[in-house]
Design a protein around this motif. Structure first.
Motif, PDB file in Angstrom:
ATOM      1  N   HIS A 142       0.618  -1.129  -0.393  1.00  0.00           N
ATOM      2  CA  HIS A 142      -0.200  -0.315  -0.075  1.00  0.00           C
ATOM      3  C   HIS A 142       1.280   1.071  -0.123  1.00  0.00           C
ATOM      4  CE1 HIS A 142      -2.451   3.085   2.035  1.00  0.00           C
ATOM      5  NE2 HIS A 142      -3.064   2.929   1.410  1.00  0.00           N
ATOM      6  N   THR A 170     -10.620   7.518   0.247  1.00  0.00           N
ATOM      7  CA  THR A 170     -10.425   6.164   1.011  1.00  0.00           C
ATOM      8  C   THR A 170     -11.155   5.420   2.966  1.00  0.00           C
ATOM      9  OG1 THR A 170      -8.511   4.710   0.819  1.00  0.00           O
ATOM     10  CG2 THR A 170      -7.767   6.381   2.390  1.00  0.00           C
ATOM     11  N   SER A 178      -2.018   7.008   3.886  1.00  0.00           N
ATOM     12  CA  SER A 178      -1.561   7.547   2.746  1.00  0.00           C
ATOM     13  C   SER A 178      -0.983   8.898   2.465  1.00  0.00           C
ATOM     14  CB  SER A 178      -2.735   7.260   1.789  1.00  0.00           C
ATOM     15  OG  SER A 178      -3.298   6.437   1.540  1.00  0.00           O
ATOM     16  N   THR A 318      -5.572   6.353  -4.413  1.00  0.00           N
ATOM     17  CA  THR A 318      -5.365   4.891  -5.116  1.00  0.00           C
ATOM     18  C   THR A 318      -4.200   4.680  -6.382  1.00  0.00           C
ATOM     19  OG1 THR A 318      -6.510   6.077  -7.083  1.00  0.00           O
ATOM     20  CG2 THR A 318      -8.261   4.919  -5.662  1.00  0.00           C
ATOM     21  N   GLY A 319      -2.709   5.165  -5.834  1.00  0.00           N
ATOM     22  CA  GLY A 319      -1.930   4.953  -6.645  1.00  0.00           C
ATOM     23  C   GLY A 319      -1.678   5.851  -7.814  1.00  0.00           C
ATOM     24  N   PRO A 323      -2.855   0.547  -7.538  1.00  0.00           N
ATOM     25  CA  PRO A 323      -3.089   0.617  -6.044  1.00  0.00           C
ATOM     26  C   PRO A 323      -2.352  -0.444  -4.674  1.00  0.00           C
ATOM     27  CG  PRO A 323      -4.870  -0.261  -6.975  1.00  0.00           C
ATOM     28  CD  PRO A 323      -4.429   0.694  -8.123  1.00  0.00           C
ATOM     29  N   THR A 324      -0.810  -1.395  -6.454  1.00  0.00           N
ATOM     30  CA  THR A 324      -0.410  -2.227  -4.847  1.00  0.00           C
ATOM     31  C   THR A 324       0.819  -2.037  -5.888  1.00  0.00           C
ATOM     32  OG1 THR A 324      -0.615  -4.468  -4.560  1.00  0.00           O
ATOM     33  CG2 THR A 324      -1.474  -3.601  -6.738  1.00  0.00           C
TER      34      THR A 324
END
Length: 442
Positions: A142, A170, A178, A318-319, A323-324
């Motif tokens: 994350h 989120t 985050s 959410t990147g 997101p990962t």
């Protein structure tokens, strides 16, 4: 060094159930088989970067150390496991006394990484190392994803201010993580007070459209805000008519108005018009802040706009579509006993396709070219070649179960800036591409 520098850890609950059931059932089976105490080495790494990304960013290390330190099973947790028949009595007794007593080495937080980089190495008995798998991957996957997105946005911003404001987009706990990761990646402030409290990140915030709508007129709303927060505040000018709002804002606050915020419309066009209007009104020092579903591409498209700061929410937390980081945690070496002096035997997964791994306890170093720019990520299991000894990347984080590498969050932030500057210039391109340097195994 005070607690605010390192992150407030008081009242942190146990992290022991932030795991998957099969971690515990593996421990039970290994205890019965007599293999649970075998000296083992696990490594966290990623087989590839997210599609199109040129480098990754290590983030979450500080949170990970907190998680390891607080990984223990209290009576309520043990009762839960017993009532659900998750594991048997002897395993419950073993878990009741569990504290991680091994060693952890890893890339320092803020460092960049590439495919195959041994981002984290966890060493101890099989049972104690395997228990940490899920919580380690949860945090690293994350936080590193958010930090990588933040880094790209920081590059796109070109030195202009960046405000993290994704808390409402989120989960409330991931919002705090985050904000922390975004700060490492190059953001300057956050709107999330929990992140400011826990990690001493600078916080900002003034008002939303609801505040303007509350009042009988926009002028009344601006007057109320200026009276409360001072002339240096930021006034939101796109609730109704932007040009009229800017005029009213300067009339109310004077030419010393701190900033105006634009949250809708064609930001490039509107920012130019607002800048011209502010200058004509004599508010030449008033800054312009833009928000509204920004990502690194939108930020880059505003490079020619007279914008002083960007506020980013959804795309950051959410990147920015990734997101990962798809990090995995694999056993790479183990002995035939619990003796740390026992020779380690390399082990590796030999799956079909792209899911195989490379066995052996690894070191990593970054080779530089004649100009001091990174040219390769070098990974090996044997002796470190001449010339790379002082370029090794893994740092000691935990020794004998005790954390030995806590540091201020600003240290990770500064490390990332330095690491990014040490990459080839093509790393700063936002277009999709391959990792900016190759990974070499020796």
């Amino acid at each position: 060094m005070n607690s605010a520098d390192l992150g407030r850890r008081v009242g942190v609950p146990s992290t022991a159930l932030f795991t998957d059931q099969y971690e515990l059932t593996m421990v039970q089976a290994a205890l019965k088989a007599g293999t649970a105490d075998r000296h083992s080495v696990f490594e966290a790494f990623t087989r590839r970067l997210p599609e199109g990304r040129r480098y990754g960013v290590v983030a979450g290390t500080g949170r990970l150390l907190d998680a390891v330190e607080n990984f223990h099973f209290d009576d309520e947790m043990l009762t839960f496991l017993r009532e659900r028949n998750v594991v048997d009595g002897p395993t419950l007794a073993w878990l009741a006394d569990f504290r991680f007593s091994g060693d952890i080495w890893g890339y320092p937080e803020g460092e960049v990484y590439f495919p195959g980089s041994p981002i984290l190495r966890v060493e101890g008995s099989f049972a104690e190392c395997v228990l940490l798998e899920t919580v380690i991957l949860s945090i690293l996957n994350h936080d590193s994803a958010i930090a990588a997105a933040a880094s790209r946005m920081s590059v796109a911003a070109g030195g202009r201010g960046l405000i993290e404001m994704g808390a409402r987009r989120t989960h409330e706990l991931s919002a705090v993580a985050s904000a922390r990761a975004a700060y490492i990646g190059g953001f300057d402030t956050t709107s999330d007070l929990a992140a400011g409290f826990r990690y001493n990140i600078p916080t900002v915030g003034t008002s939303a459209h609801a505040f303007t709508l509350l009042h009988d007129s926009e002028r009344d709303a601006f007057r109320a805000q200026v009276d409360s927060l001072g002339r240096g505040t930021t006034l939101l000018v796109d609730t109704y008519d932007v040009a009229e709002a800017v005029r009213t804002a300067v009339e109310v606050a004077g030419t010393g108005l701190g900033a105006v915020r634009i949250d809708s419309g064609d930001l490039l066009l509107v920012a130019h018009r607002v800048r011209q209007q502010l200058d004509e009104l004599g508010a030449t020092g008033t800054k312009i802040v833009v928000t509204s579903d920004l990502d690194e591409y939108a930020i880059a498209s505003l490079a020619a706009a007279p914008v002083n700061a960007y506020g980013v929410g959804t795309q950051l937390v959410t990147g920015s579509g990734q997101p990962t980081c798809s990090m995995v945690y694999k056993l790479v070496a183990r002995a035939v006993s619990a003796d740390p002096a026992e020779p380690l035997q390399p082990v590796a997964k030999k799956s079909l396709g792209a899911k195989s791994s490379v066995g052996g306890r690894k070191w990593a170093a970054r080779r530089l070219d004649e100009y001091g720019v990174a040219e390769a990520e070098v990974i090996g299991t044997g002796p470190v070649p001449d010339g790379l000894a002082d370029r090794q990347l893994l740092a000691e984080l935990v020794r004998g179960g005790e954390v030995v590498a806590r540091e201020p969050l600003d240290a990770a932030r500064e490390r990332h800036i330095a690491a990014r500057q040490g990459l080839p210039m093509s790393a700063m391109q936002l277009s999709k591409g391959e990792p900016v340097i190759p990974t070499e195994y020796v």
